[in-house]
Design an enzyme around this catalytic site. Structure first.
Site, mmCIF file in Angstrom:
data_model
loop_
_atom_site.group_PDB
_atom_site.id
_atom_site.type_symbol
_atom_site.label_atom_id
_atom_site.label_comp_id
_atom_site.label_asym_id
_atom_site.label_seq_id
_atom_site.Cartn_x
_atom_site.Cartn_y
_atom_site.Cartn_z
ATOM 1 N N CYS A 35 0.803 -1.221 0.000
ATOM 2 C CA CYS A 35 0.000 0.000 0.000
ATOM 3 C C CYS A 35 0.830 1.263 0.000
ATOM 4 C CB CYS A 35 -0.936 0.003 1.202
ATOM 5 S SG CYS A 35 -0.089 -0.075 2.794
ATOM 6 N N THR A 36 2.148 1.166 0.029
ATOM 7 C CA THR A 36 2.980 2.372 0.107
ATOM 8 C C THR A 36 2.648 3.396 -0.966
ATOM 9 O OG1 THR A 36 4.762 1.096 1.109
ATOM 10 C CG2 THR A 36 5.340 3.223 0.166
#
Length: 367
Positions: free
Chosen positions: A99-100
């Site tokens: 999800c970065t």
């Protein structure tokens, strides 16, 4: 007409048999197994996890008793994933694409922003495996990333493949996680409509009831009985800062201006309030990140002791059980590595709530 009725009876019979059969889970982007561990709590058999980070292997396998496939998902075909399911089991495919790229912390100039393609890759593997049920967990910003196109395409492809879908941003604290952690949860099923889990608690778990029992440590110390209960060092300046910090209050209230970071003295730095802070005893913790062991990288100061929280305390605040193993007994414990593993994990209690919802759904729709 009789042929159509016969086909419908065959499908109905297969579904009925599947309700009483094994239900197995394969976890894509599994990390150290937070999602898998919660699904096991809900009674599911986790057969395998896939992740490109080989350093996650020990924790995933040691705590979940499942096979770890240490390769990027791009290199693991749908056929290989399908083979990880037992032949006689219903299929639940779950995953949390990294999800970065969707996080506010990665929004700065020059940061990589192209990993959203992993969501499409996850959907490609869903299309190839054709599981009965799918679950995805991610950061809320995925819904608006590239004006929502990535997320809409994901849902449209699921629905086009015959899945009923639901998606909602939830707070992990509503499911027994002692942490304010908002996450986007997606559930999809071929069996029928499936809801996002309803909250499981009325009163939120707190930092106090989660970590107050842990042995006291000074900055830089390690508990001899638990190598994960270790605390990062503090510079003399940061030791002064944490002594000035009050639980739940921002650094902007410090009386001594000499304690302020140079960037915070500039007008442009005034908005970065969520660093150099202490947690509050009687509330859930703030959202834990991969830097959760560092006082200077968030509100990760211990409520009472002059130190950041330990790695074990961070794991407990992610609702991992006390005995969860993160490193092999003979291996060193690296703050950056284990902090990354903990901060990226799906909270176990949230995962268990997802698993219980899936279990209820199976009973209602596959019987």
């Amino acid at each position: 007409m009789d042929d159509i009725k016969k086909q419908q009876d065959t499908v109905s019979g297969a579904t009925a048999r599947r309700a009483d059969a094994r239900w197995a889970v394969v976890d894509l982007f599994c990390g150290i197994g937070g999602l898998s561990h919660g699904l096991q709590r809900a009674g599911f058999e986790v057969t395998a996890g896939v992740d490109a980070d080989e350093t996650c292997r020990y924790a995933f396998e040691a705590n979940n008793g499942a096979t770890f496939v240490g390769r990027p998902l791009e290199e693991v075909s749908g056929e290989e994933i399908a083979a990880l399911f037992p032949d006689d089991a219903g299929r639940v495919l779950v995953g949390c694409a990294p999800c970065t790229p969707f996080s506010p912390y990665s929004a700065g100039p020059g940061r990589p922003r192209d990993k959203w393609s992993l969501v499409d890759l996850f959907m490609d593997r869903i299309a190839a495996v054709q599981p009965d049920i799918v679950s995805m967990e991610n950061v809320p910003r995925l819904k608006s990333f590239k004006k929502g196109k990535v997320f809409r395409r994901f849902l449209e492809r699921l629905e086009g493949a015959g899945y009923k879908t639901s998606a909602e941003v939830v707070n992990s604290a509503d499911y027994g996680v002692p942490q304010d952690r908002r996450r986007l949860v997606v559930l999809a099923s071929r069996l029928g409509p499936i809801p996002v889990p309803a909250p499981t608690v009325v009163m939120h778990a707190t930092v106090r009831e989660t970590i107050e029992h842990m042995p006291a440590l000074a900055a830089g110390e390690v508990d001899t009985a638990d190598s994960l209960h270790r605390v990062s060092r503090l510079t003399p300046l940061n030791l002064r800062r944490i002594r000035a910090a009050k639980p739940g209050r921002p650094w902007s209230e410090w009386g001594d201006q000499e304690l302020l970071s140079p960037c915070h003295r500039r007008e442009t730095g005034a908005s970065y309030k969520n660093v150099y802070g202490r947690m509050e005893w009687d509330k859930p913790s703030p959202t834990l990140t991969t830097g959760c062991f560092s006082f200077g990288r968030g509100r990760f100061g211990h409520p009472a002791q002059d130190r950041a929280i330990s790695l074990r305390e961070a794991a407990l605040l992610q609702s991992f059980p006390q005995g969860y193993e993160f490193t092999a007994p003979e291996d060193p414990v690296w703050f950056a590595r284990v902090g990354r593993h903990i901060g990226n994990a799906v909270p176990v209690a949230l995962a268990a709530a997802i698993g219980n919802t899936i279990r209820t759904h199976i009973r209602e729709h596959a019987a």
